[in-house]
Scaffold this motif. Structure first.
Motif, mmCIF file in Angstrom:
data_model
loop_
_atom_site.group_PDB
_atom_site.id
_atom_site.type_symbol
_atom_site.label_atom_id
_atom_site.label_comp_id
_atom_site.label_asym_id
_atom_site.label_seq_id
_atom_site.Cartn_x
_atom_site.Cartn_y
_atom_site.Cartn_z
ATOM 1 N N ASP A 70 -0.348 18.135 55.118
ATOM 2 C CA ASP A 70 -1.528 17.455 54.578
ATOM 3 C C ASP A 70 -2.546 18.430 54.002
ATOM 4 O O ASP A 70 -3.001 19.341 54.687
ATOM 5 C CB ASP A 70 -2.189 16.627 55.682
ATOM 6 C CG ASP A 70 -3.494 16.002 55.208
ATOM 7 O OD1 ASP A 70 -3.479 15.321 54.177
ATOM 8 O OD2 ASP A 70 -4.529 16.225 55.857
ATOM 9 N N ASN A 112 -2.771 9.341 58.516
ATOM 10 C CA ASN A 112 -1.679 10.264 58.821
ATOM 11 C C ASN A 112 -1.122 10.014 60.220
ATOM 12 O O ASN A 112 0.094 10.015 60.425
ATOM 13 C CB ASN A 112 -2.146 11.711 58.705
ATOM 14 C CG ASN A 112 -2.109 12.232 57.286
ATOM 15 O OD1 ASN A 112 -1.346 11.750 56.451
ATOM 16 N ND2 ASN A 112 -2.942 13.218 56.994
ATOM 17 N N TYR A 140 -0.170 7.152 45.308
ATOM 18 C CA TYR A 140 -1.271 6.855 46.224
ATOM 19 C C TYR A 140 -2.367 6.017 45.581
ATOM 20 O O TYR A 140 -3.206 5.438 46.286
ATOM 21 C CB TYR A 140 -1.866 8.147 46.803
ATOM 22 C CG TYR A 140 -2.571 9.049 45.815
ATOM 23 C CD1 TYR A 140 -3.868 8.787 45.399
ATOM 24 C CD2 TYR A 140 -1.941 10.182 45.320
ATOM 25 C CE1 TYR A 140 -4.512 9.618 44.495
ATOM 26 C CE2 TYR A 140 -2.575 11.026 44.421
ATOM 27 C CZ TYR A 140 -3.861 10.734 44.007
ATOM 28 O OH TYR A 140 -4.500 11.558 43.107
ATOM 29 N N PHE A 169 0.357 4.710 51.552
ATOM 30 C CA PHE A 169 1.442 5.609 51.929
ATOM 31 C C PHE A 169 1.965 5.335 53.334
ATOM 32 O O PHE A 169 3.139 5.579 53.624
ATOM 33 C CB PHE A 169 1.045 7.077 51.752
ATOM 34 C CG PHE A 169 0.046 7.621 52.751
ATOM 35 C CD1 PHE A 169 0.445 8.014 54.023
ATOM 36 C CD2 PHE A 169 -1.288 7.783 52.398
ATOM 37 C CE1 PHE A 169 -0.467 8.544 54.931
ATOM 38 C CE2 PHE A 169 -2.203 8.309 53.299
ATOM 39 C CZ PHE A 169 -1.792 8.690 54.570
ATOM 40 N N TYR A 218 -7.621 11.549 55.232
ATOM 41 C CA TYR A 218 -6.310 11.009 55.572
ATOM 42 C C TYR A 218 -5.997 11.061 57.066
ATOM 43 O O TYR A 218 -4.910 10.653 57.472
ATOM 44 C CB TYR A 218 -5.217 11.771 54.823
ATOM 45 C CG TYR A 218 -4.988 11.343 53.386
ATOM 46 C CD1 TYR A 218 -5.837 10.446 52.743
ATOM 47 C CD2 TYR A 218 -3.915 11.856 52.664
ATOM 48 C CE1 TYR A 218 -5.625 10.071 51.435
ATOM 49 C CE2 TYR A 218 -3.684 11.479 51.354
ATOM 50 C CZ TYR A 218 -4.535 10.595 50.738
ATOM 51 O OH TYR A 218 -4.318 10.217 49.439
ATOM 52 N N THR A 220 3.453 12.053 48.071
ATOM 53 C CA THR A 220 2.439 11.264 47.384
ATOM 54 C C THR A 220 1.989 12.021 46.148
ATOM 55 O O THR A 220 1.927 13.254 46.143
ATOM 56 C CB THR A 220 1.212 10.985 48.278
ATOM 57 O OG1 THR A 220 0.576 12.230 48.607
ATOM 58 C CG2 THR A 220 1.615 10.265 49.554
ATOM 59 N N HIS A 256 1.740 15.447 51.139
ATOM 60 C CA HIS A 256 0.665 14.953 50.275
ATOM 61 C C HIS A 256 0.441 15.952 49.142
ATOM 62 O O HIS A 256 0.454 17.156 49.352
ATOM 63 C CB HIS A 256 -0.614 14.765 51.085
ATOM 64 C CG HIS A 256 -0.547 13.626 52.054
ATOM 65 N ND1 HIS A 256 -0.289 12.339 51.664
ATOM 66 C CD2 HIS A 256 -0.685 13.582 53.413
ATOM 67 C CE1 HIS A 256 -0.281 11.543 52.726
ATOM 68 N NE2 HIS A 256 -0.508 12.272 53.796
#
Length: 340
Positions: A228, A238, A205, A210, A234, A184, A160
């Motif tokens: 992350d 995730n 994103y 995603f 998220y 992303t 990310h």
């Protein structure tokens, strides 16, 4: 000397370039005349009053620097005055001089300029310690004391914020070990830059989910490892994006600190979640990470396979402007602060 001080918690305007006492190296430390530092999200949090430096460390922001060794503390024999170095810091990099523990000092890699090298310590140490390991005698894909994520050749890594400093380094190191990389980012331009660095799966994103994008690109399997920087925002997605036996490494909280975790989904995937920070680690751990980076990552930089990505250089006295750029996510890679 001069340093950037934080006059009170607040916006970039509270950063002030002002006179402060010179630091003096103690046993096992070196004094570095700073050529450049870099802006990290932790610096912004510290400026906002949300991330105090560890007790006994510099009150000034700046978690990395490059420069020349100006003085050696007692017991330091591995460096000499005048050596060009970069260093991982606990704070104080936004200054003309800074103290660094000897175990956190690195030589300048081949082909990297002295200013440019300020972009390396924090990102290489963060990515290494979360995705690969701390130290061992083997190659880049093995470690004795290893990170929970432990990315392996052939696996898929989701990063990310792929265009960030951390992201641009994670892409390159993951490709160096033979992993597939998904990222992303919020603009086509940033995704294109990630692709230039080797990213295989590009997810905007703002326009795409995603989870669905990564699943589609991996034939439904998902990501083996996720790096992350968002945290709570998220967390649920995730876990959904993870493959069976997947590993989620949380290194930031830009999306908040409290989230709801579906334990059932985690159990079904036999997945693992780790969360780390680098700044507050004990000196011994940080020295081990730095040593591993020097052993495993520096040769890749020397060979030209990995490089620092620098968006722009800003005078250190105008640190407020650099903070605004990073807060607005108007950059790719690192924003450097150059000392006078």
């Amino acid at each position: 000397m001069k340093a950037v001080t934080i006059t009170q918690p607040g916006g970039p305007e509270v950063l002030e370039w002002t006179d402060v006492p010179d630091p003096v190296p103690q046993t096992g430390e070196v004094l570095i005349e700073v050529e450049a530092s870099a802006v990290n999200r932790a610096d912004i949090l510290q400026r906002q009053g949300l991330y105090d430096p560890p007790p006994g460390t510099s009150p000034y922001p700046g978690l990395e620097c490059s420069g020349r060794i100006a003085a050696l503390g007692p017991g330091v024999a591995s460096w000499t005055v005048g050596d060009e170095v970069c260093a991982l810091l606990t704070g104080g990099g936004y200054a003309e001089k800074v103290i660094a523990p000897v175990g956190q000092v690195l030589p300048i890699p081949k082909g990297v300029g002295l200013v440019e090298a300020a972009a390396l310590p924090e990102v290489t140490c963060t990515v290494w310690s979360n995705l690969f390991g701390w130290f061992d005698g083997g190659d880049l894909t093995s470690s004795g004391l290893f990170a929970a994520a432990h990315l392996r050749p052939g696996e898929t890594l989701l990063v990310h914020g792929g265009s960030s400093g951390i992201g641009t380094m994670a892409i390159q190191l993951a490709k160096a070990v033979g992993a597939k990389v998904a990222v992303t980012a919020g603009t086509r331009e940033k995704l294109d830059r990630c692709a230039e660095l080797g990213a295989d799966i590009l997810v905007n994103y703002r326009e795409q989910d995603f989870v669905a994008a990564v699943r589609k690109a991996t034939n439904g399997a998902g990501a083996d490892v996720i790096l992350d920087n968002m945290g709570a925002k998220y967390l649920d997605r995730n876990v959904k994006a993870l493959a069976v036996n997947g590993r989620l490494a949380i290194i930031g909280m830009q999306g908040g600190v409290k989230g709801e975790l579906n334990i059932g989904a985690l159990l079904a995937k036999r997945a693992a979640i780790s969360a780390t920070s680098l700044r507050a680690r004990p000196l011994g751990e940080k020295a081990a990470i730095v040593a591993a980076v020097r052993e495993h990552v520096w040769p890749l930089i020397d060979a030209g396979h990995v490089r620092p990505v620098v968006d722009r250089e800003v005078p250190m006295s105008d640190a407020a402007a650099a903070h605004r750029v990073v807060e607005e996510s108007g950059h790719v890679g690192k924003v450097l602060l150059v000392a006078p």
